[in-house]
Design a protein around this motif. Structure first.
Motif, short mmCIF file in Angstrom:
data_model
loop_
_atom_site.label_atom_id
_atom_site.label_comp_id
_atom_site.label_asym_id
_atom_site.label_seq_id
_atom_site.Cartn_x
_atom_site.Cartn_y
_atom_site.Cartn_z
N PHE A 7 0.84 -1.19 0.00
CA PHE A 7 0.00 0.00 0.00
C PHE A 7 0.88 1.25 0.00
CE2 PHE A 7 -2.07 -3.42 2.30
CZ PHE A 7 -3.32 -3.49 1.68
N GLU A 247 -7.56 2.35 -1.36
CA GLU A 247 -7.88 1.43 -0.28
C GLU A 247 -8.59 2.15 0.86
OE1 GLU A 247 -7.74 -2.42 1.68
OE2 GLU A 247 -7.44 -1.77 -0.40
N ARG A 253 -3.89 0.70 -2.91
CA ARG A 253 -3.41 -0.69 -2.97
C ARG A 253 -2.62 -0.89 -4.26
NH1 ARG A 253 -4.83 -5.95 -1.06
NH2 ARG A 253 -6.36 -5.03 0.38
#
Length: 266
Positions: A7, A247, A253
């Motif tokens: 991430f 995300e 992400r």
């Protein structure tokens, strides 16, 4: 072993910039050119690795570059606190990548030996080369060394199964990139080996540089480390937020495939 989730966590932005701040010999040097600031979270089950730490509000005030969120708070949507972080890969010791080392007191650091030598050596007698560093951040890294919580790498190294580091230099003497095995292939967190997609895709060096040849060679290296060009993740490009799925509010992400088009600079 299973693959890692990755991430990008955005903690700051700086839009009062121009293309001349981002590219050497640019034809439109006065045009606006914004910058995002990220740290990166790697997660595999209960395993967690942080790549870089960002900087805190005090550093932002000192440099007139305020943050959007404290790097520790960026972890909250993932159910993590700063104390959970046991491993930090430091791509290099510039203030915006190592300025939050003190925020993660339990972390063991992974750093290139060349970067420590550079940040504590005679090159720092030059104001221009010293500018991206802050002495307190370097001292924090030295403190981790003396407390037995710093591992040096010399070129290529493994931090965990499926996570490796690779020195590319260029922007800083010991700049390292991170290669991560994900469900969509090998991802390269390029950090400042390429601030923007345009740096490496159009072979345009970034102006803060210690070795231009190493920077240009690094553009090829980061592409060779990734399974596909779209899996090279630049260190500061706002376009990352268009290419990868969101995300959380300020998290994207990187390990589940692209939702947007990687730009072309033909």
């Amino acid at each position: 072993m299973s693959e890692w989730e990755v991430f990008a966590l955005r903690y700051a932005e700086r839009n009062a910039r121009t293309r001349g701040d981002s590219f050497i010999f640019d034809d439109h040097a006065c045009a606006p050119h914004g910058m995002d600031y990220y740290l990166w979270l790697l997660r595999r089950g209960a395993e967690v690795i942080l790549v870089d730490t960002g900087y805190d509000a005090a550093e932002g005030a000192a440099r007139n570059r305020p943050i959007l969120t404290d790097p520790r708070e960026a972890l909250a949507p993932f159910g993590l606190t700063a104390e959970h972080i046991q491993t930090v890969i430091v791509t290099h010791l510039h203030y915006d990548h190592a300025g939050g080392l003190h925020l993660f007191p339990n972390a063991h650091l992974h750093l290139q030996a060349a970067e420590m030598a550079y940040a504590t050596g005679p090159c720092m007698c030059h104001d221009t080369l010293r500018m991206p560093f802050t002495g307190d951040h370097i001292c924090e890294a030295v403190q981790r060394l003396y407390s037995g919580r710093l591992t040096f790498h010399d070129g290529d190294g493994q931090v965990a199964e499926g996570v490796t580091v690779h020195r590319v230099g260029g922007h800083s003497k010991g700049l390292q990139v991170v290669r991560v095995r994900t469900s969509v292939g090998w991802l390269c967190l390029a950090s400042d080996a390429t601030h923007y997609y345009e740096n490496f895709l159009a072979a345009k060096p970034f102006p803060i540089v210690t070795d231009v040849a190493e920077m240009l060679d690094g553009f090829a290296t980061i592409q060779s480390l990734a399974s596909a060009p779209g899996l090279v993740v630049p260190g500061h490009d706002p376009i990352v937020r268009q290419v990868f799925p969101r995300e959380h509010a300020e998290a994207w992400r990187l390990s589940s495939g692209l939702i947007g088009q990687v730009p072309s600079y033909d």
